[in-house]
Scaffold this motif. Structure first.
Motif, PDB file in Angstrom:
ATOM      1  N   TYR A 137       0.804  -1.218   0.000  1.00 44.76           N
ATOM      2  CA  TYR A 137       0.000   0.000   0.000  1.00 44.76           C
ATOM      3  C   TYR A 137       0.838   1.270   0.000  1.00 44.76           C
ATOM      4  O   TYR A 137       0.335   2.355  -0.280  1.00 44.76           O
ATOM      5  CB  TYR A 137      -0.978   0.006   1.173  1.00 44.76           C
ATOM      6  N   GLY A 138       2.111   1.143   0.309  1.00 41.52           N
ATOM      7  CA  GLY A 138       2.999   2.304   0.255  1.00 41.52           C
ATOM      8  C   GLY A 138       3.127   2.871  -1.151  1.00 41.52           C
ATOM      9  O   GLY A 138       3.412   4.048  -1.329  1.00 41.52           O
ATOM     10  N   ALA A 139       2.891   2.041  -2.148  1.00 39.80           N
ATOM     11  CA  ALA A 139       2.953   2.521  -3.527  1.00 39.80           C
ATOM     12  C   ALA A 139       1.850   3.538  -3.821  1.00 39.80           C
ATOM     13  O   ALA A 139       1.970   4.329  -4.755  1.00 39.80           O
ATOM     14  CB  ALA A 139       2.842   1.343  -4.486  1.00 39.80           C
ATOM     15  N   TYR A 140       0.790   3.529  -3.016  1.00 39.55           N
ATOM     16  CA  TYR A 140      -0.318   4.460  -3.223  1.00 39.55           C
ATOM     17  C   TYR A 140      -0.192   5.722  -2.374  1.00 39.55           C
ATOM     18  O   TYR A 140      -1.086   6.557  -2.367  1.00 39.55           O
ATOM     19  CB  TYR A 140      -1.650   3.778  -2.915  1.00 39.55           C
ATOM     20  N   ALA A 141       0.905   5.868  -1.659  1.00 35.93           N
ATOM     21  CA  ALA A 141       1.071   7.001  -0.753  1.00 35.93           C
ATOM     22  C   ALA A 141       1.105   8.346  -1.477  1.00 35.93           C
ATOM     23  O   ALA A 141       0.791   9.367  -0.879  1.00 35.93           O
ATOM     24  CB  ALA A 141       2.338   6.836   0.088  1.00 35.93           C
ATOM     25  N   SER A 142       1.463   8.342  -2.735  1.00 35.78           N
ATOM     26  CA  SER A 142       1.543   9.614  -3.467  1.00 35.78           C
ATOM     27  C   SER A 142       0.196  10.046  -4.031  1.00 35.78           C
ATOM     28  O   SER A 142       0.118  11.071  -4.710  1.00 35.78           O
ATOM     29  CB  SER A 142       2.560   9.508  -4.597  1.00 35.78           C
ATOM     30  N   PHE A 143      -0.850   9.275  -3.761  1.00 40.39           N
ATOM     31  CA  PHE A 143      -2.211   9.605  -4.209  1.00 40.39           C
ATOM     32  C   PHE A 143      -2.336   9.682  -5.725  1.00 40.39           C
ATOM     33  O   PHE A 143      -3.196  10.369  -6.251  1.00 40.39           O
ATOM     34  CB  PHE A 143      -2.704  10.924  -3.593  1.00 40.39           C
ATOM     35  N   GLY A 144      -1.434   9.033  -6.466  1.00 38.58           N
ATOM     36  CA  GLY A 144      -1.490   9.033  -7.917  1.00 38.58           C
ATOM     37  C   GLY A 144      -0.936  10.287  -8.571  1.00 38.58           C
ATOM     38  O   GLY A 144      -1.028  10.449  -9.788  1.00 38.58           O
ATOM     39  N   VAL A 145      -0.368  11.163  -7.762  1.00 41.78           N
ATOM     40  CA  VAL A 145       0.139  12.433  -8.286  1.00 41.78           C
ATOM     41  C   VAL A 145       1.286  12.207  -9.272  1.00 41.78           C
ATOM     42  O   VAL A 145       1.391  12.894 -10.294  1.00 41.78           O
ATOM     43  CB  VAL A 145       0.595  13.345  -7.120  1.00 41.78           C
ATOM     44  N   LEU A 146       2.123  11.221  -9.004  1.00 42.86           N
ATOM     45  CA  LEU A 146       3.266  10.986  -9.890  1.00 42.86           C
ATOM     46  C   LEU A 146       2.828  10.525 -11.267  1.00 42.86           C
ATOM     47  O   LEU A 146       3.440  10.886 -12.275  1.00 42.86           O
ATOM     48  CB  LEU A 146       4.209   9.974  -9.251  1.00 42.86           C
ATOM     49  N   TYR A 147       1.753   9.744 -11.328  1.00 42.72           N
ATOM     50  CA  TYR A 147       1.236   9.313 -12.630  1.00 42.72           C
ATOM     51  C   TYR A 147       0.648  10.511 -13.384  1.00 42.72           C
ATOM     52  O   TYR A 147       0.815  10.626 -14.593  1.00 42.72           O
ATOM     53  CB  TYR A 147       0.181   8.229 -12.459  1.00 42.72           C
ATOM     54  N   GLY A 148      -0.029  11.382 -12.685  1.00 41.24           N
ATOM     55  CA  GLY A 148      -0.547  12.586 -13.314  1.00 41.24           C
ATOM     56  C   GLY A 148       0.568  13.500 -13.787  1.00 41.24           C
ATOM     57  O   GLY A 148       0.467  14.128 -14.849  1.00 41.24           O
ATOM     58  N   LEU A 149       1.648  13.546 -13.011  1.00 34.49           N
ATOM     59  CA  LEU A 149       2.792  14.359 -13.405  1.00 34.49           C
ATOM     60  C   LEU A 149       3.415  13.823 -14.688  1.00 34.49           C
ATOM     61  O   LEU A 149       3.830  14.593 -15.548  1.00 34.49           O
ATOM     62  CB  LEU A 149       3.826  14.372 -12.271  1.00 34.49           C
TER      63      LEU A 149
ATOM     64  N   ALA B  72       5.285  24.231 -15.166  1.00 30.81           N
ATOM     65  CA  ALA B  72       5.991  22.970 -14.921  1.00 30.81           C
ATOM     66  C   ALA B  72       6.599  22.964 -13.526  1.00 30.81           C
ATOM     67  O   ALA B  72       6.544  21.950 -12.817  1.00 30.81           O
ATOM     68  CB  ALA B  72       7.070  22.763 -15.975  1.00 30.81           C
ATOM     69  N   GLU B  73       7.139  24.090 -13.107  1.00 29.75           N
ATOM     70  CA  GLU B  73       7.709  24.201 -11.760  1.00 29.75           C
ATOM     71  C   GLU B  73       6.631  24.050 -10.687  1.00 29.75           C
ATOM     72  O   GLU B  73       6.828  23.367  -9.689  1.00 29.75           O
ATOM     73  CB  GLU B  73       8.423  25.551 -11.614  1.00 29.75           C
ATOM     74  N   ARG B  74       5.472  24.665 -10.901  1.00 31.07           N
ATOM     75  CA  ARG B  74       4.359  24.518  -9.954  1.00 31.07           C
ATOM     76  C   ARG B  74       3.902  23.066  -9.848  1.00 31.07           C
ATOM     77  O   ARG B  74       3.636  22.562  -8.763  1.00 31.07           O
ATOM     78  CB  ARG B  74       3.169  25.395 -10.380  1.00 31.07           C
ATOM     79  N   LEU B  75       3.802  22.393 -10.994  1.00 31.37           N
ATOM     80  CA  LEU B  75       3.422  20.986 -10.991  1.00 31.37           C
ATOM     81  C   LEU B  75       4.426  20.138 -10.220  1.00 31.37           C
ATOM     82  O   LEU B  75       4.045  19.273  -9.433  1.00 31.37           O
ATOM     83  CB  LEU B  75       3.312  20.456 -12.425  1.00 31.37           C
ATOM     84  N   SER B  76       5.689  20.397 -10.443  1.00 30.30           N
ATOM     85  CA  SER B  76       6.729  19.623  -9.754  1.00 30.30           C
ATOM     86  C   SER B  76       6.687  19.847  -8.254  1.00 30.30           C
ATOM     87  O   SER B  76       6.772  18.900  -7.466  1.00 30.30           O
ATOM     88  CB  SER B  76       8.113  19.991 -10.286  1.00 30.30           C
ATOM     89  N   ARG B  77       6.548  21.106  -7.830  1.00 32.60           N
ATOM     90  CA  ARG B  77       6.462  21.396  -6.390  1.00 32.60           C
ATOM     91  C   ARG B  77       5.228  20.783  -5.768  1.00 32.60           C
ATOM     92  O   ARG B  77       5.261  20.241  -4.673  1.00 32.60           O
ATOM     93  CB  ARG B  77       6.491  22.903  -6.149  1.00 32.60           C
ATOM     94  N   SER B  78       4.124  20.844  -6.482  1.00 27.94           N
ATOM     95  CA  SER B  78       2.885  20.250  -5.989  1.00 27.94           C
ATOM     96  C   SER B  78       3.021  18.733  -5.859  1.00 27.94           C
ATOM     97  O   SER B  78       2.562  18.144  -4.870  1.00 27.94           O
ATOM     98  CB  SER B  78       1.733  20.598  -6.929  1.00 27.94           C
ATOM     99  N   ALA B  79       3.650  18.095  -6.835  1.00 25.08           N
ATOM    100  CA  ALA B  79       3.858  16.642  -6.785  1.00 25.08           C
ATOM    101  C   ALA B  79       4.729  16.272  -5.586  1.00 25.08           C
ATOM    102  O   ALA B  79       4.439  15.300  -4.874  1.00 25.08           O
ATOM    103  CB  ALA B  79       4.487  16.155  -8.084  1.00 25.08           C
ATOM    104  N   TRP B  80       5.787  17.033  -5.337  1.00 21.58           N
ATOM    105  CA  TRP B  80       6.634  16.766  -4.179  1.00 21.58           C
ATOM    106  C   TRP B  80       5.849  16.927  -2.881  1.00 21.58           C
ATOM    107  O   TRP B  80       5.970  16.111  -1.960  1.00 21.58           O
ATOM    108  CB  TRP B  80       7.844  17.709  -4.158  1.00 21.58           C
ATOM    109  N   THR B  81       5.032  17.961  -2.798  1.00 21.50           N
ATOM    110  CA  THR B  81       4.248  18.199  -1.592  1.00 21.50           C
ATOM    111  C   THR B  81       3.309  17.039  -1.312  1.00 21.50           C
ATOM    112  O   THR B  81       3.254  16.514  -0.191  1.00 21.50           O
ATOM    113  CB  THR B  81       3.446  19.511  -1.726  1.00 21.50           C
TER     114      THR B  81
END
Length: 102
Positions: free
Chosen positions: A53-65, A81-90
């Motif tokens: 279940y740890g694979a789902y910890a990013s809430f799918g944000v990385l796939y959207g990125l 692109a910078e906003r998207l990257s910062r949001s994905a990290w958050t």
């Protein structure tokens, strides 16, 4: 006719390999349960669930990125692109913290 036989042979090989993999996993589970005992096996299963279940910890944000970021970079939208990257990290760090807390 040759293509049909090839397809049937490949399909049969795939099915046999899938069943063999499942039997191997079943055997591993039985051997692990016998070797670890109830408490150890339960702990081992808990660790496996955390990893699964740890694979789902990013809430799918990385796939959207993966879908959004290349388009923004290609079009030269560096700020977006910078906003998207910062949001994905958050979101990824927030998900990891929630997983660790749970």
């Amino acid at each position: 006719m040759s293509e049909a036989r090839t397809l049937a042979r490949h399909s049969l090989g795939f099915a046999i390999s899938q069943y063999l993999a499942r039997v191997t996993l079943l055997g591993r589970g039985l051997v692990s349960a016998a070797a670890l005992g109830p408490g150890g096996y339960g702990g081992w299963n808990a660790l496996n669930l955390i990893l699964d279940y740890g694979a789902y910890a990013s809430f799918g944000v990385l796939y959207g990125l993966d879908l959004e970021l290349p388009g923004k970079v290609e079009r030269g939208e560096a700020a977006a692109a910078e906003r998207l990257s910062r949001s994905a990290w958050t979101w990824t760090l927030l998900g990891a913290a929630l997983l660790a807390a749970a």
